[in-house]
Design a protein around this motif. Structure first.
Motif, short mmCIF file in Angstrom:
data_model
loop_
_atom_site.label_atom_id
_atom_site.label_comp_id
_atom_site.label_asym_id
_atom_site.label_seq_id
_atom_site.Cartn_x
_atom_site.Cartn_y
_atom_site.Cartn_z
N LEU A 184 0.97 -1.25 -0.02
CA LEU A 184 -0.07 -0.26 0.58
C LEU A 184 0.45 1.47 -0.11
O LEU A 184 1.29 1.56 1.14
N HIS A 185 1.14 2.08 -0.91
CA HIS A 185 2.07 2.99 -1.06
C HIS A 185 1.00 4.26 -0.45
O HIS A 185 0.32 4.34 -1.83
N TRP A 186 1.58 5.28 0.23
CA TRP A 186 0.56 6.62 0.72
C TRP A 186 1.20 7.14 1.61
O TRP A 186 2.25 6.50 2.68
N THR A 187 1.35 8.42 2.23
CA THR A 187 1.78 8.84 3.00
C THR A 187 1.38 9.63 3.61
O THR A 187 0.51 10.43 3.66
N PRO A 188 1.41 9.54 4.75
CA PRO A 188 0.82 9.88 5.81
C PRO A 188 0.97 11.26 6.40
O PRO A 188 1.84 11.42 6.19
N GLY A 189 0.01 12.15 6.74
CA GLY A 189 -0.38 13.02 7.23
C GLY A 189 -1.34 13.30 6.80
O GLY A 189 -2.23 13.50 7.77
N ASP A 228 -6.20 -5.96 5.50
CA ASP A 228 -4.60 -4.67 5.61
C ASP A 228 -4.25 -2.80 5.23
O ASP A 228 -3.55 -2.40 5.80
N VAL A 229 -5.11 -3.08 3.97
CA VAL A 229 -5.67 -1.68 4.26
C VAL A 229 -6.21 -1.00 4.87
O VAL A 229 -5.98 -0.41 5.61
N MET A 230 -6.77 -1.27 5.15
CA MET A 230 -7.62 -0.71 6.17
C MET A 230 -7.27 -0.77 7.37
O MET A 230 -6.68 0.32 8.36
N THR A 231 -6.51 -1.85 8.03
CA THR A 231 -5.45 -1.68 9.05
C THR A 231 -4.36 -0.63 9.43
O THR A 231 -4.42 0.13 10.33
N GLN A 232 -3.57 -0.74 8.58
CA GLN A 232 -2.85 0.82 8.09
C GLN A 232 -3.43 1.79 8.24
O GLN A 232 -2.88 2.89 8.92
N ILE A 233 -4.36 2.54 7.21
CA ILE A 233 -5.16 3.19 6.99
C ILE A 233 -5.47 4.12 9.11
O ILE A 233 -5.37 4.81 9.26
N ILE A 234 -6.25 2.90 9.83
CA ILE A 234 -7.20 2.82 10.62
C ILE A 234 -6.04 3.28 11.37
O ILE A 234 -6.67 4.21 12.50
N PRO A 252 -16.44 12.46 2.84
CA PRO A 252 -16.24 10.36 2.83
C PRO A 252 -15.40 10.37 1.85
O PRO A 252 -15.18 9.21 2.25
N CYS A 253 -15.50 11.22 0.59
CA CYS A 253 -14.18 10.63 -0.09
C CYS A 253 -12.35 10.61 0.18
O CYS A 253 -11.44 10.47 -0.25
N SER A 254 -12.52 11.36 1.10
CA SER A 254 -11.24 12.10 1.79
C SER A 254 -10.50 10.68 3.39
O SER A 254 -11.05 9.53 3.45
N ILE A 255 -9.80 10.77 3.62
CA ILE A 255 -8.40 9.27 3.91
C ILE A 255 -9.28 9.24 5.47
O ILE A 255 -9.62 8.33 5.58
#
Length: 303
Positions: A184-189, A228-234, A252-255
């Motif tokens: 999963l490629h994303w940058t937390p922030g 896995d995607v949900m766990t990382q982002i949550i 609703p469509c934001s991270i």
């Protein structure tokens, strides 16, 4: 990719012959030929119809067991929700299959106000009453013998989930992730960023055993990857002290909006603070809740 090998005999199109789903609007039938539903708005109810023709004698041959009227059941299940996988079942119908009525008309009206960005319609034939048969005949009530699925995204409501299949051995050469089945490629922030434009799921083309199953819609594979995607982002979202405020204000469509929605699915009735503490105090319950919420099919109706 080969066909799924069931542990018992199942049905094919010679026993169950469905016609395509159509939309009814003002007495006119419009075949559904695209994954996106055009010209939809929340004030518009959807009426779906299809014909399903059954041959119980042929079904008996395929299942190697006697098939009386009512032994098999046609189930239609309609779900909706935000995100890739609908989570709320809004309609379920069950009809016994009989020789007197080999052709069944499925006619469902879905209230527009109940829809949320995606409509998923499962049609299944299940074993309602087990009968003595061969060692390979299905013998458990509720066994799924045939199914198909209609998957509609409502125009203008939801971005497609960004996925890309690449060779990890080439893209991440010399790095540990080169051997991962997905990344999963994303940058937390800034959690206010658009989810579709900020998050991308890379699938490892070198791991065809996983990638092919995911792209084919395999239930278990999709559940594990989505969890896995949900766990990382949550997990990352909950580390922000002001996430409660972000969740209330987020699109609703934001991270943040997607994370808040997933938290509500995985931990209904629990506030953000309780879920945050669960990560440290009950990590097994935290991960199990997300894994359950990531399931592609809701089994609330027991079908």
């Amino acid at each position: 990719m080969g066909r799924i090998a069931f542990p018992f005999l199942t049905l094919d199109q010679t026993a169950i012959s469905p016609e395509p789903w159509v939309l009814l609007d003002g007495g006119l039938e419009t075949p559904i030929g695209d994954a996106w539903l055009p010209d939809w708005d929340a004030a518009r109810d959807l009426r779906l119809r299809r014909l399903v023709t059954t041959d119980l004698d042929r079904a008996a041959d395929l299942l190697s067991m006697p098939i009386d009227d009512g032994v098999l059941e046609l189930v239609t299940r309609i779900g909706t929700g935000i995100g890739n996988m609908p989570r709320r079942i809004i309609a379920t119908s069950k009809l016994p299959l009989t020789r007197m009525e080999p052709t069944i008309v499925i006619d469902e009206v879905v209230p527009g106000h109940s829809l949320s960005q995606r409509l998923l319609v499962d049609t299944l034939v299940i074993l309602r009453q087990p009968r003595e048969g061969s060692p390979l005949s299905p013998d458990l009530a509720g066994s799924k013998l045939w199914s198909d699925q209609l998957d509609l995204r409502l125009e203008g409501e939801e971005p497609r989930f960004p996925m890309e299949a690449v060779s990890f051995l080439e893209r991440f050469a010399g790095r540990p992730e080169a051997y991962a089945p997905w990344l999963l490629h994303w940058t937390p922030g800034n959690l206010h960023r658009d989810f579709g434009g900020s998050v991308r799921l890379y699938l490892n083309r070198d791991r065809a055993d996983v990638t092919d199953r995911l792209l084919a819609g395999d239930r278990a594979t999709t559940q594990v990857v989505l969890a896995d995607v949900m766990t990382q982002i949550i997990s990352v979202s909950l580390r922000q002290n002001d996430f409660e405020r972000l969740a209330e204000e987020a699109d609703p469509c934001s991270i943040a909006g997607r994370a808040a929605h997933w938290i509500g699915l995985a931990f209904p009735g629990q506030d953000i603070a309780a879920v945050r503490s669960m990560i440290d105090l009950r990590p097994s319950a935290f991960h199990a809740g997300i894994l359950a919420a990531a399931d592609i099919v809701s089994l609330e109706d027991g079908a």
